[in-house]
Write a protein that holds these residues in place. Structure first.
Motif, PDB file in Angstrom:
ATOM      1  N   THR A  78       0.900  -1.034   0.008  1.00 24.93           N
ATOM      2  CA  THR A  78       0.080  -0.134  -0.072  1.00 24.93           C
ATOM      3  C   THR A  78       0.833   1.288   0.075  1.00 24.93           C
ATOM      4  OG1 THR A  78      -1.894  -1.244   1.215  1.00 24.93           O
ATOM      5  CG2 THR A  78      -1.663   1.315   1.191  1.00 24.93           C
ATOM      6  N   ASN A  79       0.821   2.221  -0.751  1.00 25.95           N
ATOM      7  CA  ASN A  79       1.361   3.362  -1.059  1.00 25.95           C
ATOM      8  C   ASN A  79       0.610   4.422  -1.158  1.00 25.95           C
ATOM      9  OD1 ASN A  79       3.957   4.283  -1.100  1.00 25.95           O
ATOM     10  ND2 ASN A  79       4.475   3.538  -2.980  1.00 25.95           N
ATOM     11  N   THR A  80       0.337   4.836   0.131  1.00 23.38           N
ATOM     12  CA  THR A  80      -0.453   6.150   0.190  1.00 23.38           C
ATOM     13  C   THR A  80       0.196   7.415   0.566  1.00 23.38           C
ATOM     14  OG1 THR A  80      -2.362   4.767   0.355  1.00 23.38           O
ATOM     15  CG2 THR A  80      -2.674   7.084   1.227  1.00 23.38           C
ATOM     16  N   HIS A 123       2.200  -4.603 -11.471  1.00 29.01           N
ATOM     17  CA  HIS A 123       2.331  -3.221 -10.884  1.00 29.01           C
ATOM     18  C   HIS A 123       3.693  -2.837 -10.645  1.00 29.01           C
ATOM     19  CE1 HIS A 123       0.695   0.295  -8.556  1.00 29.01           C
ATOM     20  NE2 HIS A 123       1.840   0.170  -8.022  1.00 29.01           N
ATOM     21  N   TRP A 129       9.930  -1.675  -6.042  1.00 24.40           N
ATOM     22  CA  TRP A 129       9.041  -2.935  -5.806  1.00 24.40           C
ATOM     23  C   TRP A 129       7.993  -3.104  -6.998  1.00 24.40           C
ATOM     24  CZ3 TRP A 129       3.696  -2.216  -5.179  1.00 24.40           C
ATOM     25  CH2 TRP A 129       3.437  -1.090  -4.601  1.00 24.40           C
ATOM     26  N   ASP A 162      -8.430  12.031  -2.206  1.00 20.37           N
ATOM     27  CA  ASP A 162      -7.299  12.444  -1.169  1.00 20.37           C
ATOM     28  C   ASP A 162      -6.427  13.757  -1.558  1.00 20.37           C
ATOM     29  OD1 ASP A 162      -5.876  11.128  -3.164  1.00 20.37           O
ATOM     30  OD2 ASP A 162      -4.523  10.347  -1.986  1.00 20.37           O
ATOM     31  N   GLU A 192      -7.829   0.703   0.935  1.00 22.88           N
ATOM     32  CA  GLU A 192      -6.501   1.097   1.167  1.00 22.88           C
ATOM     33  C   GLU A 192      -6.087   1.306  -0.636  1.00 22.88           C
ATOM     34  OE1 GLU A 192      -7.663  -1.353   2.837  1.00 22.88           O
ATOM     35  OE2 GLU A 192      -6.319  -2.955   2.382  1.00 22.88           O
ATOM     36  N   GLY A 206       3.577   2.877 -11.214  1.00 27.93           N
ATOM     37  CA  GLY A 206       2.622   2.990 -10.237  1.00 27.93           C
ATOM     38  C   GLY A 206       1.999   4.585  -9.837  1.00 27.93           C
ATOM     39  N   GLN A 209      -1.162   5.808 -11.153  1.00 29.17           N
ATOM     40  CA  GLN A 209      -2.272   5.149 -11.305  1.00 29.17           C
ATOM     41  C   GLN A 209      -3.239   5.462 -10.210  1.00 29.17           C
ATOM     42  OE1 GLN A 209      -1.882   0.893 -12.559  1.00 29.17           O
ATOM     43  NE2 GLN A 209      -0.268   1.577 -13.661  1.00 29.17           N
ATOM     44  N   SER A 210      -3.969   6.406 -10.322  1.00 30.69           N
ATOM     45  CA  SER A 210      -4.528   7.248  -9.239  1.00 30.69           C
ATOM     46  C   SER A 210      -5.586   6.308  -8.407  1.00 30.69           C
ATOM     47  CB  SER A 210      -5.213   8.513  -9.760  1.00 30.69           C
ATOM     48  OG  SER A 210      -4.461   9.182 -10.149  1.00 30.69           O
ATOM     49  N   TRP A 212      -8.780   6.171  -5.583  1.00 32.82           N
ATOM     50  CA  TRP A 212     -10.061   7.034  -5.085  1.00 32.82           C
ATOM     51  C   TRP A 212     -10.186   8.073  -6.195  1.00 32.82           C
ATOM     52  CZ3 TRP A 212      -5.623   7.265  -1.782  1.00 32.82           C
ATOM     53  CH2 TRP A 212      -5.662   6.076  -0.817  1.00 32.82           C
TER      54      TRP A 212
HETATM   55  N1  MTE Z   1      -5.114   8.926  -4.892  1.00 34.91           N
HETATM   56  C1  MTE Z   1      -3.704   8.300  -4.525  1.00 34.91           C
HETATM   57  N2  MTE Z   1      -3.375   7.455  -5.621  1.00 34.91           N
HETATM   58  C2  MTE Z   1      -2.262   6.926  -5.517  1.00 34.91           C
HETATM   59  C3  MTE Z   1      -1.238   7.248  -4.496  1.00 34.91           C
HETATM   60  C4  MTE Z   1      -1.868   8.160  -3.503  1.00 34.91           C
HETATM   61  O1  MTE Z   1      -1.046   8.215  -2.531  1.00 34.91           O
HETATM   62  N3  MTE Z   1      -2.878   8.671  -3.814  1.00 34.91           N
HETATM   63  N4  MTE Z   1      -0.155   6.675  -4.574  1.00 34.91           N
HETATM   64  C5  MTE Z   1       0.430   6.053  -5.834  1.00 34.91           C
HETATM   65  C6  MTE Z   1       1.558   5.100  -5.933  1.00 34.91           C
HETATM   66  S1  MTE Z   1       3.281   5.852  -5.907  1.00 34.91           S
HETATM   67  C7  MTE Z   1       1.680   3.671  -6.230  1.00 34.91           C
HETATM   68  S2  MTE Z   1       2.887   2.733  -6.240  1.00 34.91           S
HETATM   69  C8  MTE Z   1       0.187   3.128  -5.999  1.00 34.91           C
HETATM   70  C9  MTE Z   1       0.141   2.127  -5.112  1.00 34.91           C
HETATM   71  O2  MTE Z   1      -1.252   1.381  -5.063  1.00 34.91           O
HETATM   72  P1  MTE Z   1      -1.434   0.508  -3.817  1.00 34.91           P
HETATM   73  O3  MTE Z   1      -1.587   1.285  -2.690  1.00 34.91           O
HETATM   74  O4  MTE Z   1      -2.860   0.033  -4.276  1.00 34.91           O
HETATM   75  O5  MTE Z   1      -0.567  -0.794  -3.777  1.00 34.91           O
HETATM   76  O6  MTE Z   1      -0.852   4.121  -6.055  1.00 34.91           O
HETATM   77  C10 MTE Z   1      -0.651   5.294  -6.574  1.00 34.91           C
HETATM   78  N5  MTE Z   1      -2.051   6.057  -6.635  1.00 34.91           N
END
Ligand code: MTE
Ligand code: MO
Length: 240
Positions: A78-80, A123, A129, A162, A192, A206, A209-210, A212
């Protein structure tokens, strides 16, 4: 993800992709999409609406997918960067606007009536990663068709709940494996990972790939704000 210096990160990404086993084909795909975007010979005599119509009517070649047996359920980290937004599924609407003849406000039931596409792809995050994931959802091209884009459209913006934002070139957005996903590994998409709707595509890194996604805007112009990470120095096209 730190975001000050672009060049070392580029190097890191290239070597990482090699280590991750990306073949030359991945780069060729990226290059051909870029060439299409930049124009090429067609530009001189082909009006823009032909380009848009061509992308909608003749889907681009899909990227090879992986067998379901290779899915790595634990590998998707998870990368948020900000926070996980609270979204009320009953009042949720995806708005589709900008240079379109038919702006849309779609609830989830309507979105799930559209054809479901499922794919198993890799992904790849620039942070070093990668994960093989199955995504299910609606092709973004289906939604764009419903909105009836005007001839000059060349870019697609994505706004997230977000505050994250992204922009994509039209060819990548209309690629047959660019989905607004609501399933992950055969189950409803976890919050998440971007529920109720997130972008998923095997042709972009990654951060493109927005998660939400609440708003899709079709435009003829790329704004100075290109994306959350791009505006801090990351590459805009970010093709795989
Ligand atoms: N709205 C939103 N989209 C986002 C992000 C984020 O923080 N907010 N992080 C991005 C990054 S850097 C990656 S690698 C992926 C991670 O998806 P995951 O959390 O489902 O693994 O979401 C992407 N989309
Ligand atoms: Mo990422």
């Amino acid at each position: 993800m730190k975001s000050t210096n672009n060049a070392p990160d580029q190097l890191h990404r290239r070597s990482f992709l090699r280590i991750a086993g990306m073949t030359g084909a991945g780069w060729i795909m990226g290059t051909s999409a870029l060439t299409l975007l930049e124009g090429g010979v067609g530009k001189l005599f082909m009006p823009l609406n032909d380009r848009l119509d061509a992308l909608l009517l003749n889907p681009q070649k899909p990227v090879p997918e992986f067998p379901t047996s290779t899915i790595e359920p634990e590998a998707l980290i998870t990368n948020t960067f900000r926070f996980t937004p609270m979204i009320d599924l009953n009042t949720f609407r995806l708005s589709v606007d900008g240079e379109v003849k038919n702006p849309l406000n779609l609830d989830l039931a309507r979105i799930q009536q559209l054809p479901l596409t499922s794919m198993v792809i890799r992904h790849v995050c620039v942070e070093g990663w990668a994960a093989i994931v199955q995504w299910g959802g609606v092709r973004l091209s289906e939604i764009v068709k419903l909105a009836q884009p005007k001839p000059g459209v060349r870019y697609v913006y994505f706004q997230s709940a977000d505050g994250y934002y992204e922009s994509w070139d039209l060819a990548s957005a209309l690629h047959p494996q660019t989905l607004l996903a609501y399933q992950k590994n055969g189950a409803p998409l976890p919050v998440e990972n971007g529920a109720p709707l997130r972008l998923a595509a095997p042709i972009k890194l990654g951060y493109k790939q927005s998660k939400w996604v609440t708003r899709v805007t079709l435009t003829s112009q790329l704004l100075p704000q290109k994306g959350y990470w791009e505006d801090q120095g990351y590459e805009w096209f970010a093709g795989l």
